[in-house]
Design an enzyme around this catalytic site. Structure first.
Site, PDB file in Angstrom:
ATOM      1  N   TYR A 161      25.855   4.499 -11.506  1.00  0.00           N
ATOM      2  CA  TYR A 161      27.258   3.907 -11.759  1.00  0.00           C
ATOM      3  C   TYR A 161      28.227   4.132 -10.860  1.00  0.00           C
ATOM      4  O   TYR A 161      28.191   5.197 -10.136  1.00  0.00           O
ATOM      5  CB  TYR A 161      27.760   4.360 -13.180  1.00  0.00           C
ATOM      6  N   ARG A 162      29.324   3.180 -10.777  1.00  0.00           N
ATOM      7  CA  ARG A 162      30.282   3.213  -9.668  1.00  0.00           C
ATOM      8  C   ARG A 162      31.697   3.306 -10.629  1.00  0.00           C
ATOM      9  O   ARG A 162      31.730   2.579 -11.391  1.00  0.00           O
ATOM     10  CB  ARG A 162      30.224   2.228  -8.678  1.00  0.00           C
TER      11      ARG A 162
END
Length: 632
Positions: A51-52
């Protein structure tokens, strides 16, 4: 057994009481502030979400440097509260270098003679501004550890009890304001063993409470890491009005004071690593009733950090960019010039980007309740991928915590699980999941070791089940079984997940630490997965020999190699494997473009049968068979 629909359990969610994490801190905790975007999840049994998040984490260690922090513990091997604090901060620095070196850390002292801060507050010293953790900063912290460090600290900074905690909090707020990059989380950890710092000065006490309220209003979290003191640390005297209590924590449960480094590190890690939701969505009890929840990973596989590509001339990081070219003309192609295609029946069917997105979109994200089943109906063989964890998200829908608690308590009371249709986010296929209720657990120091909520267990589809052919084995007799029971009983021990570290990862991190801190050689990591053979032999005694005598023949030698049994007709063994698919069926598969329905094993056997190359990936096998039958 028939499935229960939303009846007594579902209606009970209209009345409830209130309720009160640990996550892995390796890898993926510190992206660049430029890396904004939606969270994306890989699907598949071995997939691990990547995830970012926008912005960087920032953490200030606000340390009490008064004389009381330098007084040794009585009858304790640990040195002073200050030594324990500095070791804890050092551990966080080293872990951040490994896991998220883009995060910002700072160390601020108060209660000393000297001062250094932007507002020129007295007795407050900013040792390190908010910046990335690095080897030089760790070496600077190491100067003030141990007996020599205490002497150096006293000579360099001195001690003075005429400080203002409110001004110390103000100085920390200024550090956050001076940062140029975008900050996603701002946190202050206050280390002290003084439970009533302004007992004789109501003005300073009022200022501290005011500044703490200002921090809370601006989204800065203040956590108290209180340390052991003679007579005990009483939070109610002063700090109950100062520190932040998260919405998901019980006001009546506060961790005990720390007198050992292990306990202090446990508290710090639980606070330092923020709870990151993989997704936030609604759980629909029916079409008219829903509440919001956050989905988390309590356990996630830890990986080595990704290597960074450097330019060999300057050692500067390089960025990789991908360009797509026309294979015939060599011209550069824009994203709008490309399409996706699927081969079906020897034809390439091209699709626009919008069409491929529409094909992947089944429904809006969310959890949709199907019904309830007894917990006893969930079997071990239903496991298909790592579970996730569900927790209420009060910030999205007010009242979600109340509904969530009612559902949780009723499921625990009736020992049932909820079955749901789960769509994590757009463009992901739906899954059938079981929601397994879990009660909250706290240890002796009232530190949470298991949060209350639901484990999301992914259930297999009918297509996921395999029929495995097991060869018939010689059954063991009762005497052999009883002897093995005795062996198992002797070797039993209580398993804890935090007792075993990945030796490969630990050695890798130690090597990185040695390089960063210019150590002569890295510390060797202990491999805790190796069996303790001497202890096992001592426990078992003669049980192993007795078991061998019951199972193996008298002339059995474990070192000897078993002779390969020859069977009649070996010389006439077929060179080509038998295949269960007729040639007509294969031609039909090729014409319809459905060879992909066959397993890799069946495709390999078919390729070998027709003398084709049987190695490589599944698509290569399909291409070989397609070419073979298309030319005949």
């Amino acid at each position: 057994m028939e499935m229960w629909v939303l009846g007594e359990v579902g209606m009970a969610v209209l009345s409830a009481a209130a309720m009160a994490d640990w996550v892995s801190y390796y890898r993926g905790d510190g992206p660049d502030e430029e890396e904004d975007g939606e969270q994306q999840e890989e699907e598949g049994p071995e997939a691990v979400a990547d995830y970012r998040f926008s912005g960087r984490d920032s953490l200030i260690f606000l340390v009490d440097a008064s004389k009381a922090m330098f007084e040794p513990y009585e009858n304790e091997e640990a040195a002073t509260p200050f030594d324990m604090t500095m070791q804890c901060i050092r551990n966080v620095y080293t872990s951040k270098i490994i896991s998220s070196d883009k995060d910002l850390l700072s160390v601020v002292f108060y209660g000393m003679e000297n001062n250094k801060n932007s507002a020129d507050f007295k007795h407050i010293y900013v040792l390190q501004e908010l910046d990335n953790p690095g080897a030089k900063r760790i070496l600077e912290l190491d100067q003030y550890r141990g007996d020599e460090g205490r002497v150096l600290f006293r000579e360099t900074f001195g001690h003075n009890a005429d400080y203002s905690l409110g001004e110390a909090l103000w100085a920390c707020s200024n550090l956050f304001s001076d940062v140029r990059v975008r900050l996603s989380h701002k946190r202050i950890m206050l280390f002290t063993n003084e439970d009533n710092p302004h007992a004789n000065d109501s003005a300073k006490a009022k200022l501290a409470r005011t500044r703490a309220g200002d921090l809370r209003d601006t989204g800065i979290i203040l956590d108290l890491m209180h340390l052991k003191k003679p007579g005990g640390f009483d939070i109610s005297l002063f700090y109950r009005d100062i520190i932040n209590v998260a919405e998901d924590e019980d006001l009546g449960i506060q961790p005990d004071e720390s007198g050992k480094l292990e306990h202090l590190m446990k508290k710090v890690r639980a606070k330092e690593t923020r709870k990151r939701a993989l997704s936030r969505l609604n759980l629909y009890l029916n079409k008219d009733l829903s509440f919001s929840v956050g989905v988390y990973n309590l356990i996630q596989k830890a990986y080595k950090p990704y290597p960074v590509k450097l330019y060999r001339e300057t050692n500067e990081p390089v960025k990789t960019k991908t360009r797509v070219f026309n294979g015939k003309t060599g011209s550069l192609l824009l994203p709008s010039d490309t399409k996706r295609a699927q081969t079906y029946g020897n034809r390439q069917i091209a699709m626009e980007k919008e069409e491929t997105e529409e094909v992947k979109r089944f429904d809006s994200p969310g959890l949709f309740l199907i019904g309830f089943k007894p917990l006893s109906m969930l079997k071990q063989h239903h496991h298909i991928r790592p579970s996730q964890f569900m927790y209420p998200e009060e910030s999205l829908v007010t009242g979600s915590t109340t509904l969530f608690n009612a559902l949780l308590m009723k499921c625990l009371e009736k020992e049932v699980m909820a079955l749901c249709r789960y769509i994590a986010r757009r463009n992901t296929p739906p899954r059938i999941v079981a929601l397994i209720p879990q009660e909250e657990e706290v240890d002796e120091q009232k530190v949470q070791i298991a949060p209350p909520g639901f484990h999301i267990i992914f259930l297999p589809y009918a297509d996921d089940k395999r029929n495995v052919d097991f060869t018939e084995k010689v059954p063991a007799n009762r005497e052999q079984v009883d002897k093995m029971k005795g062996i198992i009983q002797k070797l039993r021990f209580k398993y804890r997940t935090d007792s075993f570290e990945n030796p490969v990862l630990q050695q890798h991190f130690r090597n990185l630490e040695a390089l960063a801190l210019d150590m002569l050689e890295p510390e060797q990591a202990e491999d805790l997965t190796m069996p303790k053979t001497e202890e096992m032999s001592r426990r078992l005694g003669n049980l192993v020999e007795e078991f061998k005598q019951l199972v193996y023949p008298p002339d059995y030698s474990p070192e000897g190699k078993a002779a390969k049994r020859k069977q009649a007709g070996d010389a006439q063994a077929e060179k080509r494997p038998k295949i269960e698919i007729s040639e007509d069926s294969l031609r039909s598969y090729v014409q319809n473009g459905t060879l992909g329905k066959l397993t890799v094993s069946a495709l390999k056997d078919t390729c070998r049968h027709y003398g084709l190359r049987s190695g490589g990936k599944k698509q290569e096998l399909i291409d070989a068979l397609t070419e073979y039958f298309s030319g005949r």
